[in-house]
Design a protein around this motif. Sequence first.
Motif, PDB file in Angstrom:
ATOM      1  N   ALA A 147     -13.822  10.803  37.888  1.00 50.14           N
ATOM      2  CA  ALA A 147     -13.072   9.681  37.385  1.00 50.14           C
ATOM      3  C   ALA A 147     -12.102   9.073  38.417  1.00 50.14           C
ATOM      4  CB  ALA A 147     -12.063  10.107  36.330  1.00 50.14           C
ATOM      5  N   LYS A 148     -12.132   7.665  38.845  1.00 48.78           N
ATOM      6  CA  LYS A 148     -11.224   6.838  39.625  1.00 48.78           C
ATOM      7  C   LYS A 148      -9.961   6.973  39.709  1.00 48.78           C
ATOM      8  CE  LYS A 148     -15.052   4.211  40.916  1.00 48.78           C
ATOM      9  NZ  LYS A 148     -15.537   2.556  41.392  1.00 48.78           N
ATOM     10  N   ALA A 149      -9.319   7.089  38.283  1.00 45.85           N
ATOM     11  CA  ALA A 149      -7.996   7.135  37.775  1.00 45.85           C
ATOM     12  C   ALA A 149      -7.937   8.256  36.748  1.00 45.85           C
ATOM     13  CB  ALA A 149      -7.500   5.868  37.320  1.00 45.85           C
ATOM     14  N   PRO A 150      -6.903   8.867  36.522  1.00 45.52           N
ATOM     15  CA  PRO A 150      -6.729   9.937  35.551  1.00 45.52           C
ATOM     16  C   PRO A 150      -6.892   9.472  34.067  1.00 45.52           C
ATOM     17  CG  PRO A 150      -4.551   9.614  36.466  1.00 45.52           C
ATOM     18  CD  PRO A 150      -5.617   8.748  37.488  1.00 45.52           C
ATOM     19  N   LYS A 151      -7.908   9.813  33.199  1.00 40.21           N
ATOM     20  CA  LYS A 151      -7.900   9.445  31.981  1.00 40.21           C
ATOM     21  C   LYS A 151      -7.511  10.635  31.042  1.00 40.21           C
ATOM     22  CE  LYS A 151     -11.716   5.802  33.012  1.00 40.21           C
ATOM     23  NZ  LYS A 151     -12.847   5.336  32.644  1.00 40.21           N
ATOM     24  N   GLN A 152      -6.600  10.330  30.116  1.00 34.35           N
ATOM     25  CA  GLN A 152      -6.148  11.185  29.416  1.00 34.35           C
ATOM     26  C   GLN A 152      -7.126  12.154  28.465  1.00 34.35           C
ATOM     27  OE1 GLN A 152      -2.492  10.102  27.443  1.00 34.35           O
ATOM     28  NE2 GLN A 152      -1.859  12.343  26.888  1.00 34.35           N
ATOM     29  N   ARG A 153      -8.161  11.258  27.937  1.00 30.99           N
ATOM     30  CA  ARG A 153      -9.001  11.725  27.126  1.00 30.99           C
ATOM     31  C   ARG A 153      -9.939  12.759  27.608  1.00 30.99           C
ATOM     32  NH1 ARG A 153     -11.218   6.493  28.273  1.00 30.99           N
ATOM     33  NH2 ARG A 153     -13.456   6.498  28.734  1.00 30.99           N
ATOM     34  N   PHE A 154     -10.320  12.481  28.807  1.00 33.39           N
ATOM     35  CA  PHE A 154     -11.092  13.552  29.953  1.00 33.39           C
ATOM     36  C   PHE A 154     -10.277  14.730  30.069  1.00 33.39           C
ATOM     37  CE2 PHE A 154     -13.619  10.307  32.624  1.00 33.39           C
ATOM     38  CZ  PHE A 154     -14.027   9.451  31.591  1.00 33.39           C
ATOM     39  N   PHE A 155      -9.059  14.695  30.256  1.00 29.22           N
ATOM     40  CA  PHE A 155      -8.294  16.046  30.505  1.00 29.22           C
ATOM     41  C   PHE A 155      -8.121  16.652  29.036  1.00 29.22           C
ATOM     42  CE2 PHE A 155      -7.130  14.032  34.408  1.00 29.22           C
ATOM     43  CZ  PHE A 155      -6.745  15.031  35.231  1.00 29.22           C
ATOM     44  N   ASP A 156      -7.944  15.925  27.953  1.00 34.30           N
ATOM     45  CA  ASP A 156      -7.676  16.483  26.584  1.00 34.30           C
ATOM     46  C   ASP A 156      -9.087  17.326  26.100  1.00 34.30           C
ATOM     47  OD1 ASP A 156      -5.239  15.791  26.310  1.00 34.30           O
ATOM     48  OD2 ASP A 156      -5.706  14.018  25.474  1.00 34.30           O
TER      49      ASP A 156
END
Length: 489
Positions: free
Chosen positions: A186-195
Motif C-alpha cells: 500500500a502506497k498510503a495507509p488504508k484503514q480497512r487493510f489494517f482493520d
Amino acid sequence: MRTVARIVVMSLVAGMLSAVPVHAQEDGEGQRTRQVESLAPAVARDLGAAYEDLSNDRTQQALSKLNQLMSGRGDSMKPFDKASVLQIRGSAFASLGRHGEALRDFESALQLDALPAEQNLQLRFNVAQLHFQEEHYGEAIRYFQQWLDDAEAPDANAYYMLAAAHYYRDDYRAAVPHIERALSLAKAPKQRFFDLANIVFAELNLRDKRVRLLERIIEHWPDQVTYWKQLAATYNELDRQREAFATLELAYRNGLLGDEADIVSLAQFYSRFNNPHRGAELLIKEMDAGRVTRDVEHLELLSQLWSQAREHKKAIPVLREAARLSDTGGLAFRLGQVLFADEQYAAAETALQNALNKGGLAESDQADAWLLLGTARFNQAGPGDREQRAEADAAYQQAQRFGRTRSRASEWRSYIAAINNTENRQAALEAEQEANLERAAEQRALTACRAQRLSGADVSERCRRLLESEDSRPDATEDADPGQGGEDA
C-alpha cells in the motif's frame, strides 16, 4: 458503481473496435506463436452499434443488441469474436448489477481462451471481484490466485481482497500472508487493510504481531479510542501490564477515554502500580462528572484505594456509604474490621451487627464477625460493667458454634467468667470488711454510752437507743452494767 462499470464497458468496446488483437496459437512443434486476429466485419458492426448505445448511457438497448448478436450468430462466430462479445455483454450485465449473468459470460469467454493474454488476465480479475461481491469466496480465491500467478505487478488491493475472501471462509491462517503483503504494498495507509489484519491476528491469537500492528494503527489514527483500548488489552494478554497502563493513561490524558469500564480499569492500574492516591482522585473526579456511577462496586474500589494510600479517615466514610447501599453484609463486615482497627469500638459494633443482620456472609466471615463483635463489646466495658460483658459473652457464645473460632471464643468466655468471679470475691471481701468496720464502730459507741450512764450524766437520745437495743439482746445479762443490782448486795 454503475458509472464506473459503464466507463469500463465503453473502453473495452472502443478497444475491440480500434485495436488489432493478437491470439496465441501452437505451431506444429508445440511452440506458442502470436497470431494477429481481428473481429469479423459483421460482428464489429453490431458491436459498434452497441457501443453507441453504451456511450449514451442506453445500457438496456445495448444489451438487447448484444443478446440478438449472440442468439443470431453465436454458434457461427469464431472463438475470438464470440469471446469478445461475451466479454462486452458480461461488462454490460455487471454495470446493471446483474452479477450472475456477468459471471456466466465472463467465465464462458475465459473457457474459449481466444482473447489476448492481457484481456484474459483482466477477465480473471473481474471474475474474482464479482465472485467476491456475490460472497462466492471459494471461487473468488481460485480466480484471484490464478490472476496473481500471471500478473506482473499486482497491487495491494488484490492481496487485500484475497485475504478478505480467506477471512470470510474462516481460514484466518491462509489470510495472513496476503494481508501482510497488502500492507507492505500500500502506497498510503488504508484503514480497512489494517482493520482486516487486526481481526485476523486477533482470531489467531498472534498477540506479538497484533501489538506491532496496533502501534502502527495508533500512529495513523490516534483519535480513535477503540485502537487504544485494543492495544492496552493486548498488552495485558502478553502480561505487559505496565505498557497497558501507560497506553490507557495516555489515552485518558488525550481526552479519549469516556467509558466507565475504561476509567475504572485505569484507576485499578494506579492501584497495581503503587499510586493509589491518584487512582482515588481519578475516581472521585469521574464520579463527580457523572462518568462513573457512585454504586457499591465503585465505592468499594474507592475505599480500597484510600486504604492502600493509608488515608483511612477518607476510606471509612466511603466504605460506610458502600455498606449502606449493599444488599449483603460483606462490606459492613469489612467496615467493622476497619473501625475496630481504628479503635472505634462502638461504631465497629454497629457495623458488625449490621453485617450479621444483612447476611450473605461466608461461614468463615460469620465466625469472624461474631468473634470481632464480642471483642468490640468487651472493649467498651469498664470495671464492673457486667451488663456490657454479658453482651460480649453472648457474641462469643455465637462464635463458639463455628470450628474456626470455637477455641478463641471459649478462651474469651473463660476470661470473662474469671473477671466476674474475681469481682464477686472482691465484692464479698469488701462487704465483710465493711461489716467488721461497722461492728467495731458500734462497739466503740456502745462503750461510750455505757460510760455516760455509769457516770450519772444525762444519756443522749442516740445512747439511749443503743443501750436499749443492747439490753434487748439475749446475751445482754453477760454484758450487764456492773452497777446494776448493787442494792441487793
